[in-house]
Design a protein around this motif. Structure first.
Motif, PDB file in Angstrom:
ATOM      1  N   UNK A 144      -5.367 -17.504  -0.590  1.00  0.00           N
ATOM      2  CA  UNK A 144      -6.206 -16.355  -0.931  1.00  0.00           C
ATOM      3  C   UNK A 144      -5.486 -15.049  -0.617  1.00  0.00           C
ATOM      4  N   UNK A 145      -4.799 -15.010   0.527  1.00  0.00           N
ATOM      5  CA  UNK A 145      -4.061 -13.807   0.918  1.00  0.00           C
ATOM      6  C   UNK A 145      -2.943 -13.508  -0.086  1.00  0.00           C
ATOM      7  N   UNK A 146      -2.254 -14.566  -0.550  1.00  0.00           N
ATOM      8  CA  UNK A 146      -1.172 -14.385  -1.523  1.00  0.00           C
ATOM      9  C   UNK A 146      -1.702 -13.776  -2.816  1.00  0.00           C
ATOM     10  N   UNK A 205       6.071 -13.484   7.587  1.00  0.00           N
ATOM     11  CA  UNK A 205       6.584 -12.604   8.651  1.00  0.00           C
ATOM     12  C   UNK A 205       5.654 -11.416   8.917  1.00  0.00           C
ATOM     13  N   UNK A 206       4.426 -11.493   8.404  1.00  0.00           N
ATOM     14  CA  UNK A 206       3.482 -10.386   8.559  1.00  0.00           C
ATOM     15  C   UNK A 206       2.962 -10.317  10.005  1.00  0.00           C
ATOM     16  N   UNK A 207       3.305  -9.237  10.689  1.00  0.00           N
ATOM     17  CA  UNK A 207       2.888  -9.069  12.075  1.00  0.00           C
ATOM     18  C   UNK A 207       1.497  -8.439  12.155  1.00  0.00           C
ATOM     19  N   UNK A 208       0.817  -8.707  13.235  1.00  0.00           N
ATOM     20  CA  UNK A 208      -0.537  -8.183  13.423  1.00  0.00           C
ATOM     21  C   UNK A 208      -0.546  -6.659  13.531  1.00  0.00           C
ATOM     22  N   UNK A 209       0.536  -6.070  14.040  1.00  0.00           N
ATOM     23  CA  UNK A 209       0.555  -4.615  14.188  1.00  0.00           C
ATOM     24  C   UNK A 209       0.706  -3.892  12.851  1.00  0.00           C
ATOM     25  N   UNK A 263      -1.215  -2.023   1.155  1.00  0.00           N
ATOM     26  CA  UNK A 263      -2.283  -2.694   0.415  1.00  0.00           C
ATOM     27  C   UNK A 263      -3.607  -2.318   1.074  1.00  0.00           C
ATOM     28  N   UNK A 264      -4.372  -1.497   0.401  1.00  0.00           N
ATOM     29  CA  UNK A 264      -5.592  -0.969   0.993  1.00  0.00           C
ATOM     30  C   UNK A 264      -6.654  -2.062   1.137  1.00  0.00           C
ATOM     31  N   UNK A 265      -7.483  -1.881   2.149  1.00  0.00           N
ATOM     32  CA  UNK A 265      -8.518  -2.870   2.447  1.00  0.00           C
ATOM     33  C   UNK A 265      -9.568  -2.939   1.344  1.00  0.00           C
ATOM     34  N   UNK A 266      -9.985  -4.154   1.063  1.00  0.00           N
ATOM     35  CA  UNK A 266     -11.166  -4.430   0.245  1.00  0.00           C
ATOM     36  C   UNK A 266     -12.012  -5.421   1.039  1.00  0.00           C
ATOM     37  N   UNK A 267     -13.290  -5.556   0.714  1.00  0.00           N
ATOM     38  CA  UNK A 267     -14.107  -6.534   1.444  1.00  0.00           C
ATOM     39  C   UNK A 267     -13.501  -7.938   1.413  1.00  0.00           C
ATOM     40  N   UNK A 268     -12.971  -8.335   0.251  1.00  0.00           N
ATOM     41  CA  UNK A 268     -12.386  -9.677   0.137  1.00  0.00           C
ATOM     42  C   UNK A 268     -11.149  -9.815   1.017  1.00  0.00           C
ATOM     43  N   UNK A 269     -10.316  -8.773   1.058  1.00  0.00           N
ATOM     44  CA  UNK A 269      -9.092  -8.837   1.866  1.00  0.00           C
ATOM     45  C   UNK A 269      -9.432  -8.853   3.355  1.00  0.00           C
ATOM     46  N   UNK A 270     -10.405  -8.044   3.770  1.00  0.00           N
ATOM     47  CA  UNK A 270     -10.824  -8.052   5.175  1.00  0.00           C
ATOM     48  C   UNK A 270     -11.351  -9.426   5.587  1.00  0.00           C
ATOM     49  N   UNK A 271     -12.152 -10.040   4.705  1.00  0.00           N
ATOM     50  CA  UNK A 271     -12.702 -11.365   4.996  1.00  0.00           C
ATOM     51  C   UNK A 271     -11.593 -12.405   5.125  1.00  0.00           C
ATOM     52  N   UNK A 272     -10.586 -12.326   4.247  1.00  0.00           N
ATOM     53  CA  UNK A 272      -9.477 -13.279   4.277  1.00  0.00           C
ATOM     54  C   UNK A 272      -8.677 -13.150   5.570  1.00  0.00           C
ATOM     55  N   UNK A 273      -8.366 -11.913   5.973  1.00  0.00           N
ATOM     56  CA  UNK A 273      -7.603 -11.679   7.193  1.00  0.00           C
ATOM     57  C   UNK A 273      -8.401 -12.126   8.417  1.00  0.00           C
ATOM     58  N   UNK A 274      -9.708 -11.875   8.413  1.00  0.00           N
ATOM     59  CA  UNK A 274     -10.560 -12.318   9.526  1.00  0.00           C
ATOM     60  C   UNK A 274     -10.555 -13.836   9.652  1.00  0.00           C
ATOM     61  N   UNK A 275     -10.569 -14.524   8.500  1.00  0.00           N
ATOM     62  CA  UNK A 275     -10.538 -15.990   8.519  1.00  0.00           C
ATOM     63  C   UNK A 275      -9.235 -16.501   9.124  1.00  0.00           C
ATOM     64  N   UNK A 316       2.052 -12.739  15.026  1.00  0.00           N
ATOM     65  CA  UNK A 316       2.007 -12.867  13.575  1.00  0.00           C
ATOM     66  C   UNK A 316       0.633 -13.313  13.095  1.00  0.00           C
ATOM     67  N   UNK A 317       0.265 -12.847  11.895  1.00  0.00           N
ATOM     68  CA  UNK A 317      -1.027 -13.215  11.319  1.00  0.00           C
ATOM     69  C   UNK A 317      -1.051 -14.694  10.956  1.00  0.00           C
ATOM     70  N   UNK A 318       0.042 -15.181  10.393  1.00  0.00           N
ATOM     71  CA  UNK A 318       0.141 -16.587  10.011  1.00  0.00           C
ATOM     72  C   UNK A 318       1.127 -17.247  10.971  1.00  0.00           C
ATOM     73  N   UNK A 319       0.649 -18.127  11.820  1.00  0.00           N
ATOM     74  CA  UNK A 319       1.525 -18.716  12.832  1.00  0.00           C
ATOM     75  C   UNK A 319       1.080 -20.138  13.166  1.00  0.00           C
ATOM     76  N   UNK A 320       1.954 -20.853  13.832  1.00  0.00           N
ATOM     77  CA  UNK A 320       1.631 -22.214  14.246  1.00  0.00           C
ATOM     78  C   UNK A 320       0.865 -22.198  15.568  1.00  0.00           C
TER      79      UNK A 320
END
Length: 335
Positions: free
Chosen positions: A191-193, A205-209, A229-241, A253-257
């Motif tokens: 979804x993020x892609x 390699x997307x860091x949380x900062x 990439x400006x926030x949208x409701x869908x993007x905020x929901x995806x990042x929160x997930x 990192x946002x995506x990590x093991x």
């Protein structure tokens, strides 16, 4: 077994000489019966023969040019690009390595495209592009005056036209979520892609900062383009997930093991491949992770927005050739 030399006893084994009208030429003949000129100076010819026998590139050869390029130029490119260029450079070295840069002609490049193109036409084009850039750099280094790759027509390529529909993406994400924890992570990343239209490597390699108040700030590794990439409701929901996924160790990192470390490109590809194989086995059409970037850019084009602002491309040429997956163009009547 090499026969005992009866003449020119001062020459080392496997070196021969030819007396021309004005100068002497030294040469060798390989085990495959290939004639290789070593030069006119005896000491220099001996050195070249030793380099050949040891497998090292001969001084002043294309092999030496390739080695210098891979040491000084290629590592400055994006990590994925540099990694892809290593086997390509090796293949080019095996074919052209013993030639002198000034001896390479457009006909040699064309012949390579024809022969390599019989089994891998697209790969042959990429290798020709790499060789062309090597010679462009060689011109800057003063090694050659022209680029023999310029003007040589590439093999015909058929652009990929796979378009992932909204329904397919939704169903795939639901399918992945039902598999396991890894599947739930892959569902969020898919979804993020699509929502961001970014390359896999940049997302991994997307860091949380880099998650700012305005949106997600990404510096693309391939061309160093900076994209907000400006926030949208869908993007905020995806990042929160993604943030809510179980991670015992808090990472950067946002995506990590589970250890908080980013996935390697090969590791992520393996995970994606396993879930996609299961998706296909259940009777669905497969698609690549990169197809999601094409889906995002195509949607931007359909909506009349400037897709390059999202993709980071300097011009629209690549967008039209590779990423615009519309099955037909839409337009209003003139009046």
């Amino acid at each position: 077994m090499i026969a005992r030399r009866r003449t020119n006893l001062h020459l080392p084994p496997r070196m021969y000489m030819y007396k021309g009208k004005r100068k002497i030429t030294y040469y060798t003949i390989t085990a495959s019966n290939e004639y290789i000129t070593l030069g006119h100076d005896l000491a220099e010819s001996k050195r070249k023969l030793i380099e050949l026998e040891e497998g090292r590139p001969v001084a002043g050869s294309i092999g030496e040019l390739i080695d210098r390029y891979m040491k000084e130029i290629s590592p400055k490119k994006a990590p994925r690009t540099h990694k892809d260029e290593i086997p390509s450079a090796e293949r080019l070295r095996n074919v052209f390595g013993k030639m002198k840069p000034g001896d390479l002609r457009p006909v040699h490049v064309a012949k390579y495209l024809d022969l390599r193109g019989q089994t891998a036409p697209v790969r042959a084009n990429r290798e020709k592009s790499l060789l062309s850039h090597m010679f462009s750099i060689a011109m800057r280094w003063g090694i050659v005056d022209t680029n023999p790759c310029k003007g040589v027509a590439r093999n015909t390529e058929k652009p990929r036209d796979r378009f992932v529909t909204d329904e397919e993406l939704i169903n795939f994400c639901r399918f992945a979520e039902q598999t396991n924890e890894t599947g739930r992570m892959l569902s969020c990343v898919a979804r993020l892609a699509y929502l961001t239209g970014q390359r896999r490597g940049d997302l991994l390699r997307l860091r949380l900062d880099l998650l700012t108040e305005e949106g997600i700030m990404i510096t693309q590794s391939k061309n160093r383009a900076k994209v907000l990439i400006e926030w949208t409701p869908a993007l905020k929901d995806c990042v929160s997930s993604l943030k809510d996924l179980d991670r015992p160790v808090s990472g950067l990192f946002l995506i990590c093991n589970r250890l908080g470390q980013p996935y390697t490109d090969s590791g992520f590809k393996a995970m994606w491949g396993r879930v996609m194989a299961a998706w296909i086995k259940s009777g669905n059409a497969g698609f690549t992770f990169h197809d999601l970037r094409a889906k995002a850019i195509t949607r931007m084009v359909e909506d009349g927005r400037k897709a390059a602002d999202l993709s980071g491309h300097a011009s629209d040429d690549m967008i039209r050739k590779v990423y615009d997956r519309r099955t037909f163009k839409r337009s209003k009547a003139v009046e």
